[in-house]
Design a protein around this motif. Structure first.
Motif, PDB file in Angstrom:
ATOM      1  N   GLN A  16      -8.377   1.008  -0.181  1.00 12.41           N
ATOM      2  CA  GLN A  16      -8.931  -0.071   0.635  1.00 12.41           C
ATOM      3  C   GLN A  16     -10.173   0.351   1.293  1.00 12.41           C
ATOM      4  O   GLN A  16     -10.827  -0.464   1.352  1.00 12.41           O
ATOM      5  CB  GLN A  16      -7.720  -0.479   1.496  1.00 12.41           C
ATOM      6  N   SER A  62       0.776  -1.295  -0.212  1.00 10.68           N
ATOM      7  CA  SER A  62       0.023   0.238  -0.175  1.00 10.68           C
ATOM      8  C   SER A  62       0.841   1.161   0.008  1.00 10.68           C
ATOM      9  O   SER A  62       0.469   2.342  -0.622  1.00 10.68           O
ATOM     10  CB  SER A  62      -0.979   0.107   1.229  1.00 10.68           C
ATOM     11  N   ASP A  84      -6.156  -1.376  -4.698  1.00  8.87           N
ATOM     12  CA  ASP A  84      -5.676  -2.083  -3.571  1.00  8.87           C
ATOM     13  C   ASP A  84      -6.635  -3.081  -3.147  1.00  8.87           C
ATOM     14  O   ASP A  84      -7.467  -2.491  -2.531  1.00  8.87           O
ATOM     15  CB  ASP A  84      -5.055  -0.846  -2.712  1.00  8.87           C
ATOM     16  N   GLU A  85      -6.211  -4.213  -3.075  1.00 13.22           N
ATOM     17  CA  GLU A  85      -7.085  -5.317  -2.633  1.00 13.22           C
ATOM     18  C   GLU A  85      -8.596  -5.313  -2.955  1.00 13.22           C
ATOM     19  O   GLU A  85      -9.491  -4.971  -2.158  1.00 13.22           O
ATOM     20  CB  GLU A  85      -7.241  -5.376  -1.003  1.00 13.22           C
TER      21      GLU A  85
HETATM   22 MG   LIG Z   1      -1.879  -2.707   2.431  1.00 15.08          MG
END
Ligand SMILES: [Mg+2]
Ligand SMILES: Nc1ncnc2c1ncn2[C@@H]1O[C@H](COP(=O)(O)OP(=O)(O)O)[C@@H](O)[C@H]1O
Length: 260
Positions: free
Chosen positions: A90, A48, A176-177
């Protein structure tokens, strides 16, 4: 050389310290135009943070971030966004009390920069509406046009977030994810959605689910302890001894232990 860069994104000996701890320790990466890259690595490896350095949330301590051949380190996030890079977070960043359509239109208008006179703004509004309708179809939420974002399912909210992320037509997308918190079947559908809406674009995504990674990515970047220790095709990464030892081995062991 006047030719545009061969790479959509390059990281050159990138470093970032927070206080006395160096979190990113000389990361290098070269992502070609249109490539889909999955970034994997243990929790706390700096994935991240890398995205925060690329998108301008943090300035690097040293080293360069190069977007389409131009150094962008130190530029503010909106400036990097205007140069064609967009990221999702996220933490979902949609407006819960606005409808699907209004959220997308906000995304479009924001990407236009608001640096408009009122009259140009009004004529721009027509284009923004059309673009918002188009985005709504792309993320398969046209049937939920007037539903408030807060009343969507979790997976639909994440889809809306992807819509907002691509609203401005950026050609480099960071996710991100994106499938965090989704069930297996939601994840599968969501990955095909990501594939659809990023056709022809450069994609960097942080992902934990190895099935997803191997299905989605042209290349995998393995980040361990603030460095990119491998960057190769999924097959080559799977076979890489160093990656096995540093990371994949433990994931396989976890999965076999029944963890999920
Ligand atoms: Mg992360
Ligand atoms: N703003 C910050 N200030 C201090 N430490 C940070 C900050 N952001 C991240 N870190 C630290 O950097 C390390 C890497 O974090 P992160 O990039 O979130 O890892 P990953 O996404 O790979 O799980 C962690 O130890 C985290 O605590």
């Amino acid at each position: 050389m006047t030719a545009t860069s061969e790479f959509a994104l390059e990281l050159k000996d990138l470093r970032k310290s927070f206080g006395r701890s160096e979190i990113i320790r000389g990361a290098n990466l070269q992502v070609a135009h249109g490539e889909r890259v999955a970034i994997i690595g243990p929790n706390g490896a700096g994935k991240s943070t890398l995205f925060n350095l690329i998108s301008g949330r943090f300035a690097p301590t040293s080293g360069d971030v190069v977007l389409n051949g131009q150094r962008i380190n130190g530029l503010p996030p909106y400036e990097i966004n205007r140069r064609g890079l967009s990221r999702s977070f996220q933490i979902t960043n949609i407006f819960p009390k606005l409808s699907v359509f209004e959220n997308l239109r906000c995304g479009v208008l924001w990407s236009l920069g608001y640096k408009y006179t009122f009259l140009r703004f009004l004529s721009g509004l027509h284009d923004a509406n059309a673009r918002a309708e188009e985005l709504m179809r792309m993320i398969h939420l046209d049937k939920k046009r007037d539903v408030l974002a807060t009343n969507l399912t979790y997976a639909e909210q994440r889809a809306l977030e992807i819509g907002i992320t691509i609203a401005g037509g950026a050609n480099v997308i960071l996710l991100d994810e994106p499938t965090a918190g989704m069930s297996r079947s939601e994840t599968k559908r969501f990955i095909s959605l990501i594939r659809e809406v990023t056709v022809g674009k450069t994609l960097l995504t942080v992902e934990h689910d190895m099935g997803v990674v191997f299905g989605l990515a042209d290349k995998i970047a393995v980040v361990v302890y603030g460095e990119v220790i491998a960057f190769d095709t999924p097959e080559a990464v799977r076979a890489n001894q160093r990656v096995q030892e540093a990371y994949l081995g433990s994931v396989v062991a976890d999965n076999q232990a029944g963890g999920h």
